[in-house]
Design an enzyme around this catalytic site. Structure first.
Site, PDB file in Angstrom:
ATOM      1  N   TYR A  54       0.827  -1.212   0.000  1.00  0.00           N
ATOM      2  CA  TYR A  54       0.000   0.000   0.000  1.00  0.00           C
ATOM      3  C   TYR A  54       0.857   1.256   0.000  1.00  0.00           C
ATOM      4  O   TYR A  54       1.978   1.238   0.496  1.00  0.00           O
ATOM      5  CB  TYR A  54      -0.909   0.010   1.247  1.00  0.00           C
ATOM      6  CG  TYR A  54      -2.044  -0.971   1.203  1.00  0.00           C
ATOM      7  CD1 TYR A  54      -2.327  -1.726   0.083  1.00  0.00           C
ATOM      8  CD2 TYR A  54      -2.859  -1.155   2.321  1.00  0.00           C
ATOM      9  CE1 TYR A  54      -3.375  -2.632   0.072  1.00  0.00           C
ATOM     10  CE2 TYR A  54      -3.907  -2.050   2.314  1.00  0.00           C
ATOM     11  CZ  TYR A  54      -4.154  -2.790   1.203  1.00  0.00           C
ATOM     12  OH  TYR A  54      -5.194  -3.690   1.203  1.00  0.00           O
ATOM     13  N   SER A 235     -13.963  -4.537   0.409  1.00  0.00           N
ATOM     14  CA  SER A 235     -14.753  -3.936  -0.672  1.00  0.00           C
ATOM     15  C   SER A 235     -16.253  -4.206  -0.511  1.00  0.00           C
ATOM     16  O   SER A 235     -16.934  -4.602  -1.465  1.00  0.00           O
ATOM     17  CB  SER A 235     -14.272  -4.452  -2.031  1.00  0.00           C
ATOM     18  OG  SER A 235     -14.583  -3.532  -3.057  1.00  0.00           O
ATOM     19  N   LEU A 237     -18.530  -2.176  -0.448  1.00  0.00           N
ATOM     20  CA  LEU A 237     -19.258  -1.272  -1.343  1.00  0.00           C
ATOM     21  C   LEU A 237     -18.854  -1.489  -2.802  1.00  0.00           C
ATOM     22  O   LEU A 237     -19.184  -0.676  -3.659  1.00  0.00           O
ATOM     23  CB  LEU A 237     -19.011   0.190  -0.950  1.00  0.00           C
ATOM     24  CG  LEU A 237     -19.692   0.663   0.333  1.00  0.00           C
ATOM     25  CD1 LEU A 237     -19.287   2.104   0.651  1.00  0.00           C
ATOM     26  CD2 LEU A 237     -21.206   0.556   0.225  1.00  0.00           C
ATOM     27  N   GLY A 240     -16.920   1.166  -4.274  1.00  0.00           N
ATOM     28  CA  GLY A 240     -17.715   2.390  -4.216  1.00  0.00           C
ATOM     29  C   GLY A 240     -18.944   2.388  -5.102  1.00  0.00           C
ATOM     30  O   GLY A 240     -19.800   3.272  -4.985  1.00  0.00           O
ATOM     31  N   THR A 241     -19.076   1.394  -5.980  1.00  0.00           N
ATOM     32  CA  THR A 241     -20.208   1.407  -6.907  1.00  0.00           C
ATOM     33  C   THR A 241     -21.537   1.264  -6.164  1.00  0.00           C
ATOM     34  O   THR A 241     -22.543   1.859  -6.558  1.00  0.00           O
ATOM     35  CB  THR A 241     -20.084   0.284  -7.955  1.00  0.00           C
ATOM     36  OG1 THR A 241     -20.022  -0.993  -7.306  1.00  0.00           O
ATOM     37  CG2 THR A 241     -18.840   0.483  -8.802  1.00  0.00           C
ATOM     38  N   LEU A 242     -21.554   0.489  -5.077  1.00  0.00           N
ATOM     39  CA  LEU A 242     -22.807   0.276  -4.342  1.00  0.00           C
ATOM     40  C   LEU A 242     -23.251   1.499  -3.551  1.00  0.00           C
ATOM     41  O   LEU A 242     -24.366   1.523  -3.020  1.00  0.00           O
ATOM     42  CB  LEU A 242     -22.679  -0.932  -3.412  1.00  0.00           C
ATOM     43  CG  LEU A 242     -22.777  -2.297  -4.104  1.00  0.00           C
ATOM     44  CD1 LEU A 242     -22.325  -3.415  -3.177  1.00  0.00           C
ATOM     45  CD2 LEU A 242     -24.210  -2.553  -4.577  1.00  0.00           C
ATOM     46  N   GLY A 244     -23.748   4.172  -5.054  1.00  0.00           N
ATOM     47  CA  GLY A 244     -24.561   4.876  -6.040  1.00  0.00           C
ATOM     48  C   GLY A 244     -23.901   6.094  -6.632  1.00  0.00           C
ATOM     49  O   GLY A 244     -24.465   6.734  -7.529  1.00  0.00           O
ATOM     50  N   LYS A 245     -22.673   6.413  -6.206  1.00  0.00           N
ATOM     51  CA  LYS A 245     -22.060   7.674  -6.650  1.00  0.00           C
ATOM     52  C   LYS A 245     -21.583   7.644  -8.099  1.00  0.00           C
ATOM     53  O   LYS A 245     -21.288   8.692  -8.664  1.00  0.00           O
ATOM     54  CB  LYS A 245     -20.897   8.039  -5.734  1.00  0.00           C
ATOM     55  CG  LYS A 245     -19.739   7.057  -5.732  1.00  0.00           C
ATOM     56  CD  LYS A 245     -18.685   7.500  -4.720  1.00  0.00           C
ATOM     57  CE  LYS A 245     -17.512   6.529  -4.662  1.00  0.00           C
ATOM     58  NZ  LYS A 245     -16.518   6.954  -3.648  1.00  0.00           N
TER      59      LYS A 245
END
Length: 349
Positions: A54, A235, A237, A240-242, A244-245
């Site tokens: 990372y 992950s 989300l 991040g897709t879940l 809704g952005k």
């Protein structure tokens, strides 16, 4: 915040774990410290996860920067109050810049590389022990993934190296990540047969969300249950897709734009249709899409702890506060109806 014993270790971890892979890339180190401080001091989180590679996307110029933020954070509190998890890279011909005995050495899960990885991580983190060391991805032979790997690292070599670290006190417990049922069962069998030689894996860190369920639920979950291996869901989300952005557009600098190829599964697949269905359900249930997705993952009986990530404090607060959401039976039934239609949407083309 609730807490759970991780596998058959004595680690009692918060049900929400702080992911840190943006620290040093999408977030400054100072922002990373601020996020960790807020999560630990105001929301009762006691668990954080990092990795030697990372921040991401991983590259030679930033490798290890995330750990610098964690070191800064650890300096302000008692070490025993923080459950620290990190990961050693699995096999990769591309990643040749990690701290190893010989420069330009491709990442692998050999004994020497595991030992060297931990020593370097301890120095970066400014601590003398790691609570949970995880193998970031498999190092054994998988024909479907590693056809160019004529000399795979055996489970015996990997586990014996981990045992050395446990024996010396540098590592308390060990786990795996992105592993399969085959890997979990093989390692568990070795530990059962030779408990004095090999440590027991107590956790598995795999992707798990409303749109990435099938792989874990179809076999791997059963293996983890019987071998008492706790799932650390990453992950939740789905990049991040879940949340809704991304329904209308993908803004410049968003995570989906930083991973050419890897993130296409979330945009170039049936995932968009599945996300729209879950977002519509969230609106119907008077929830945000984030609350629906995280509420489902946080309280899923298969999940020990969910690893969240955020690039802003507002995102962080919404993610953690979503822990208070309990989905109704009706909403849960509608989720299963959507899942029946979009069972494996990130792989369907």
């Amino acid at each position: 915040m609730d807490y759970v014993q991780l596998g058959d270790s004595d680690l009692v971890v918060s049900k929400v774990c702080m992911g840190t892979m943006t620290f040093g890339e999408q977030n400054t180190l100072e922002e990373g410290v601020e996020q960790l401080t807020r999560a630990f001091d105001e929301f009762g989180v006691n668990f954080l996860d990092t990795a030697e590679m990372y921040p991401v996307p991983t590259k030679a110029t930033t490798q290890g920067a995330t750990d610098k933020a964690i070191k800064m954070f650890l300096q302000s509190r008692k070490r025993e109050d923080v459950i620290l998890a990190t990961k050693v890279c699995g096999r990769s011909e591309r990643i040749k810049w990690l701290p190893r005995r010989d420069s330009e050495t491709p990442a692998a899960l050999t004994r020497d590389q595991i030992l060297d990885s931990v020593d370097a991580s301890l120095e970066r983190l400014g601590t003398d022990y790691i609570d949970l060391l995880q193998l970031h991805w498999p190092g054994d032979f998988r024909p479907s993934q590693y056809q160019d790997n004529p000399k795979p690292t055996s489970f015996e070599e990997q586990l014996s190296a981990l045992q050395e670290l446990v024996t010396t006190g540098k590592v308390r417990y060990v786990g795996v990540s992105n592993e399969s049922a085959y890997g979990v069962c093989s390692m568990a069998a070795l530990t059962r047969q030779f408990p004095e030689l090999y440590p027991k894996i107590v956790s598995i860190q795999n992707s798990f969300s409303l749109v990435v369920r099938k792989d874990f639920e179809a076999g791997l979950g059963e293996a983890c249950f019987h071998h008492n291996v706790g799932l650390l869901a990453y992950s939740p989300l789905a990049a991040g897709t879940l949340s809704g952005k991304y329904r209308k557009n993908v803004p410049k600098g968003a995570r989906l734009t930083l991973f050419p190829g890897f993130m296409e599964r979330y945009l170039g697949s049936s995932n968009e249709e599945a996300v729209n269905a879950y977002c519509d359900l969230a609106k119907k249930a008077d929830l945000t899409p984030t609350q629906l997705a995280l509420g489902w993952c946080y309280h899923n009986e298969l999940v020990a702890s969910s690893i969240i990530g955020a690039t802003t404090m507002d995102q962080l607060e919404e993610n953690i506060q979503a822990y208070d959401v309990r989905l109704s039976d009706d909403v849960s039934k509608e989720i299963e109806a959507i899942y029946a239609k979009y069972t494996d949407p990130t792989k369907a083309r």
